[in-house]
Design a protein around this motif. Sequence first.
Motif, short mmCIF file in Angstrom:
data_model
loop_
_atom_site.label_atom_id
_atom_site.label_comp_id
_atom_site.label_asym_id
_atom_site.label_seq_id
_atom_site.Cartn_x
_atom_site.Cartn_y
_atom_site.Cartn_z
N LEU A 228 44.45 -150.43 67.98
CA LEU A 228 45.33 -149.62 68.83
C LEU A 228 45.52 -148.23 68.24
O LEU A 228 45.54 -147.23 68.97
N THR A 229 45.66 -148.15 66.92
CA THR A 229 45.91 -146.86 66.29
C THR A 229 44.68 -145.95 66.33
O THR A 229 44.76 -144.78 66.74
N VAL A 230 43.53 -146.49 65.92
CA VAL A 230 42.32 -145.68 65.84
C VAL A 230 41.82 -145.27 67.22
O VAL A 230 41.66 -144.07 67.51
N TRP A 231 41.60 -146.25 68.09
CA TRP A 231 41.05 -145.92 69.40
C TRP A 231 42.09 -145.25 70.30
O TRP A 231 41.74 -144.43 71.16
N GLY A 232 43.35 -145.58 70.09
CA GLY A 232 44.40 -144.87 70.82
C GLY A 232 44.45 -143.41 70.43
O GLY A 232 44.61 -142.52 71.29
N SER A 233 44.30 -143.13 69.13
CA SER A 233 44.30 -141.74 68.66
C SER A 233 43.09 -140.98 69.21
O SER A 233 43.21 -139.83 69.64
N VAL A 234 41.94 -141.63 69.20
CA VAL A 234 40.73 -141.00 69.73
C VAL A 234 40.92 -140.66 71.21
O VAL A 234 40.58 -139.55 71.66
N ALA A 235 41.46 -141.61 71.97
CA ALA A 235 41.67 -141.39 73.40
C ALA A 235 42.62 -140.23 73.66
O ALA A 235 42.37 -139.39 74.54
N LEU A 236 43.70 -140.15 72.88
CA LEU A 236 44.67 -139.08 73.06
C LEU A 236 44.07 -137.72 72.69
O LEU A 236 44.31 -136.71 73.37
N ILE A 237 43.27 -137.69 71.61
CA ILE A 237 42.67 -136.43 71.19
C ILE A 237 41.66 -135.93 72.23
O ILE A 237 41.65 -134.76 72.61
N VAL A 238 40.80 -136.84 72.71
CA VAL A 238 39.79 -136.46 73.69
C VAL A 238 40.44 -136.01 75.00
O VAL A 238 40.09 -134.96 75.56
N ALA A 239 41.39 -136.81 75.50
CA ALA A 239 42.07 -136.46 76.75
C ALA A 239 42.82 -135.14 76.61
O ALA A 239 42.77 -134.28 77.51
N GLY A 240 43.49 -134.97 75.49
CA GLY A 240 44.22 -133.72 75.26
C GLY A 240 43.31 -132.52 75.20
O GLY A 240 43.63 -131.45 75.76
N THR A 241 42.17 -132.67 74.55
CA THR A 241 41.21 -131.57 74.45
C THR A 241 40.71 -131.15 75.83
O THR A 241 40.65 -129.96 76.15
N LEU A 242 40.32 -132.13 76.64
CA LEU A 242 39.79 -131.84 77.97
C LEU A 242 40.84 -131.16 78.86
O LEU A 242 40.55 -130.17 79.55
N ILE A 243 42.07 -131.67 78.82
CA ILE A 243 43.12 -131.10 79.66
C ILE A 243 43.45 -129.68 79.23
O ILE A 243 43.59 -128.77 80.07
N ILE A 244 43.58 -129.47 77.93
CA ILE A 244 43.89 -128.12 77.43
C ILE A 244 42.76 -127.16 77.77
O ILE A 244 42.98 -126.01 78.19
N PHE A 245 41.51 -127.60 77.60
CA PHE A 245 40.36 -126.75 77.89
C PHE A 245 40.36 -126.33 79.36
O PHE A 245 40.20 -125.14 79.67
N LEU A 246 40.56 -127.28 80.24
CA LEU A 246 40.53 -126.98 81.68
C LEU A 246 41.74 -126.16 82.12
O LEU A 246 41.62 -125.26 82.96
N ALA A 247 42.91 -126.45 81.53
CA ALA A 247 44.12 -125.76 81.95
C ALA A 247 44.20 -124.34 81.41
O ALA A 247 44.81 -123.46 82.03
N GLU A 248 43.57 -124.09 80.25
CA GLU A 248 43.74 -122.81 79.58
C GLU A 248 42.49 -121.93 79.58
O GLU A 248 42.55 -120.80 79.09
N MET A 249 41.39 -122.42 80.11
CA MET A 249 40.13 -121.68 79.98
C MET A 249 40.19 -120.28 80.60
O MET A 249 39.50 -119.35 80.14
N ASN A 250 41.02 -120.09 81.62
CA ASN A 250 41.13 -118.79 82.27
C ASN A 250 42.45 -118.08 81.95
O ASN A 250 42.76 -117.06 82.56
N ASN A 251 43.21 -118.62 81.01
CA ASN A 251 44.49 -118.04 80.62
C ASN A 251 44.25 -116.94 79.60
O ASN A 251 43.81 -117.20 78.48
N THR A 252 44.52 -115.71 79.98
CA THR A 252 44.25 -114.57 79.09
C THR A 252 45.11 -114.58 77.82
O THR A 252 44.79 -113.90 76.86
N LYS A 253 46.20 -115.36 77.84
CA LYS A 253 47.08 -115.42 76.67
C LYS A 253 46.62 -116.46 75.65
O LYS A 253 47.13 -116.49 74.53
N THR A 254 45.66 -117.30 76.02
CA THR A 254 45.24 -118.36 75.10
C THR A 254 43.71 -118.41 74.93
O THR A 254 43.17 -117.81 74.02
#
Length: 444
Positions: A228-254
């Motif tokens: 739960l710890t290892v694969w849960g952490s991997v899932a959270l990191i991957v999901a977080g990366t994708l969401i941040i990338f898509l949400a911020e890719m056109n944000n001039t402040k980030t």
Amino acid sequence: MKINFAHPASVLVLSFLAVIILGTALLMLPLSHAGSEVAPLLTALFTATSAVCVTGLVLVDTGTYWSSAGQVIIMALFQLGGFGMMTSATLMGLLISGQMRLRTRLLLQAETHSLALGDVKSVAKLVLWVTLVMELAVAAALTLRFALSYGMPWDEAAWHGLFHAVSAFNNAGFSTWGDSVMRFVSDAFVLGPLMVAIIVGGLGFPVLHELMVERGSRRPQWSMHAVLTVWGSVALIVAGTLIIFLAEMNNTKTLAPLGWADKGLAALFTSVSARTAGFNAIDIGGLNTESLALHYTLMFIGGGSAGTAGGVKVTTFFVLVLVVWNEIRGHRDVEFRGRRIATSVQRQALTVLTLSAAMVSLAVLLILPLTPLPYEKVLFEVISAFGTVGLSTGITADLVPGAQAIIIALMFIGRVGVVTLAVALATNQMRRNYRYPEETPIVG
């Protein structure tokens, strides 16, 4: 209310309080301040609490406000906080006497959440070994990078490398630079070692013990906790990366000014750091609403149990996900990988989540009347403090003293744990020898 001072939970709470008080006193000494005056009590207390509770929220710039001695004190405080006070005391006892009394084992088990009493000594040794190896390795990598690529003098590069390595492994989020690590947003040779230290420190020592010490044992599979710890952490990191990338890719402040590879690196680092590390490679105050909402979730969940990370913990979150999933499927028991999750564990997970959500809600309700700042920034600050993350949208120093006092309390409660604190304040816990008749209220 009578407090059981002999209970391991009480010892842990009082130990953290003692170190915070000591750290506050040291930071108020003239030698700790970069200027000639003495640091105010609230500033010293806030900084000491943030360091011991490995949070990283600050009222002043660490690199300019505090002297070299003050920065060393701060680093020592978050090293102690991340290491765990009882872990530190036990390791010193092991080095001196080479043996451990039963009560010391119980105290350390309460801090490390060891899966069995017999594992405590090996976990304690692993804590020391992993801490030294990781911090020194990351410090060496950063030192070389700072000296060879950025032209820093070797002594300056070594100090910055060591400070950030210790801060990263302990998920403390303190930096000697006012912009955290934003100046290295495109440098994988700086952000990479920091991410490794953050992830390893945040997994939790019982998991590291299982992955490293018991790797060659006869057990054919990882324990449920490790999975739960290892694969849960991997899932959270991957999901977080994708969401941040898509949400911020056109944000001039980030992310918008960066190249595609650098966008991915910055998004990955931001996702890793959001789960209690506290470093930022992009401007947190410039994040879109979607990214702020993601941070609320990641910061609240946090890292692995008995590690340097905070939050309600990955296993807590995914145990409750499994409870919901099995309930939807109509299973009588909560099952995962051919095993049942004990009812007591389910109750503990629900208790942690409920108390944590209540603490965050209460803190928001208390702070909002004290400040004209927007709700979303106050909520971000509160979750960051409670999850011992250290990220901020830039409002920490703008809060009134009363609100800053609430933040101090949140950092402390978030570090020692709401359940640990509740147990420490409990009177006498007795197991009942009877059960009441069962009744089924309507839910939903």
